[in-house]
Design a protein around this motif. Structure first.
Motif, mmCIF file in Angstrom:
data_model
loop_
_atom_site.group_PDB
_atom_site.id
_atom_site.type_symbol
_atom_site.label_atom_id
_atom_site.label_comp_id
_atom_site.label_asym_id
_atom_site.label_seq_id
_atom_site.Cartn_x
_atom_site.Cartn_y
_atom_site.Cartn_z
ATOM 1 N N LYS A 153 0.790 -1.238 0.000
ATOM 2 C CA LYS A 153 0.000 0.000 0.000
ATOM 3 C C LYS A 153 0.820 1.285 0.000
ATOM 4 N N THR A 154 2.122 1.215 0.175
ATOM 5 C CA THR A 154 3.011 2.370 -0.008
ATOM 6 C C THR A 154 4.221 1.880 -0.802
ATOM 7 N N SER A 155 4.141 1.969 -2.124
ATOM 8 C CA SER A 155 5.232 1.432 -2.942
ATOM 9 C C SER A 155 5.271 2.074 -4.320
ATOM 10 N N THR A 156 6.442 1.981 -4.939
ATOM 11 C CA THR A 156 6.629 2.309 -6.347
ATOM 12 C C THR A 156 7.372 1.128 -6.958
ATOM 13 N N LEU A 188 0.162 5.112 -2.649
ATOM 14 C CA LEU A 188 0.427 5.642 -1.313
ATOM 15 C C LEU A 188 -0.893 5.680 -0.550
ATOM 16 N N PHE A 189 -1.090 4.704 0.291
ATOM 17 C CA PHE A 189 -2.240 4.615 1.184
ATOM 18 C C PHE A 189 -1.690 4.477 2.597
ATOM 19 N N GLN A 190 -0.980 5.504 3.037
ATOM 20 C CA GLN A 190 -0.196 5.444 4.267
ATOM 21 C C GLN A 190 -1.034 5.160 5.513
ATOM 22 N N TYR A 191 -2.203 5.747 5.628
ATOM 23 C CA TYR A 191 -2.989 5.631 6.853
ATOM 24 C C TYR A 191 -4.245 4.797 6.656
ATOM 25 N N ALA A 249 -5.065 9.476 -0.360
ATOM 26 C CA ALA A 249 -4.847 8.183 -0.987
ATOM 27 C C ALA A 249 -4.468 8.445 -2.440
ATOM 28 N N ASP A 268 2.634 3.328 -8.770
ATOM 29 C CA ASP A 268 2.974 4.134 -7.596
ATOM 30 C C ASP A 268 1.720 4.263 -6.737
#
Length: 173
Positions: A104-107, A156-159, A138, A154
């Motif tokens: 969920k947080t990657s490239t 980014l779902f940090q939270y 998100a 890419d």
């Protein structure tokens, strides 16, 4: 992948159509929701997001996409920007779909060469989204690098808790 709001009509040697649409919304009831259309003589191979940005009231946001629908946004103070659509393959044309689960947080660079087939595009699917954060964002993007035949994913779902996958379409060639 083609630009927003474009329809590419295939010629005799081309076997697919892309119909990607861009949407933007802000404020209350900022929600993007769509289902794929039918195109006579073609079958839907892939449907989903290629780009997604949502921010604001993430604790009450909805984010989901699969081959039957796309949806993202919130009823309360959010900003949403997305490009979504589908790849339609001429009926009878062989094709391969490869699925890649993403952190969920990657490239990552995705290529998975398939002998006898060429990578032509892809979409993002999201499921089981939830967030405990009242704010935040998100983000999900797919970009095709034609010079190296890869797709850059890419996300980014940090939270949040979410299941993210990139689905890639390969046609003979």
């Amino acid at each position: 992948m083609r630009g927003a709001d474009s329809v590419w009509v295939p010629f005799s040697s081309i076997a697919y159509i892309t119909n990607f649409k861009g949407k933007y919304g802000t404020g209350n009831n900022s929600v993007i929701s769509a289902t794929p259309e039918e195109i006579q003589g073609y079958e839907l191979a892939l449907y989903g997001f290629t780009n997604l940005y949502a921010s604001g009231a993430m604790h009450v946001a909805t984010i989901s996409a699969d081959n039957n629908h796309v949806q993202a946004g919130s009823q309360y103070g959010s900003v949403i920007s997305a490009t979504y659509g589908g790849y339609f393959v001429k009926t009878g044309t062989p094709y391969i779909i490869k699925e890649h689960s993403l952190v969920k947080t990657s490239t990552v660079n995705l290529s998975n060469n398939v002998p006898g087939y060429r990578l032509v595009g892809g979409v993002l699917h999201f499921s089981d989204y939830s967030s405990s954060q009242t704010g935040g964002a998100a983000i999900g993007n797919l970009a095709m690098d034609n010079s190296s035949d890869i797709i850059i994913a890419d996300v980014l779902f940090q939270y949040s808790a979410v299941t993210v996958s990139a689905k890639l379409l390969y046609l003979p060639g």
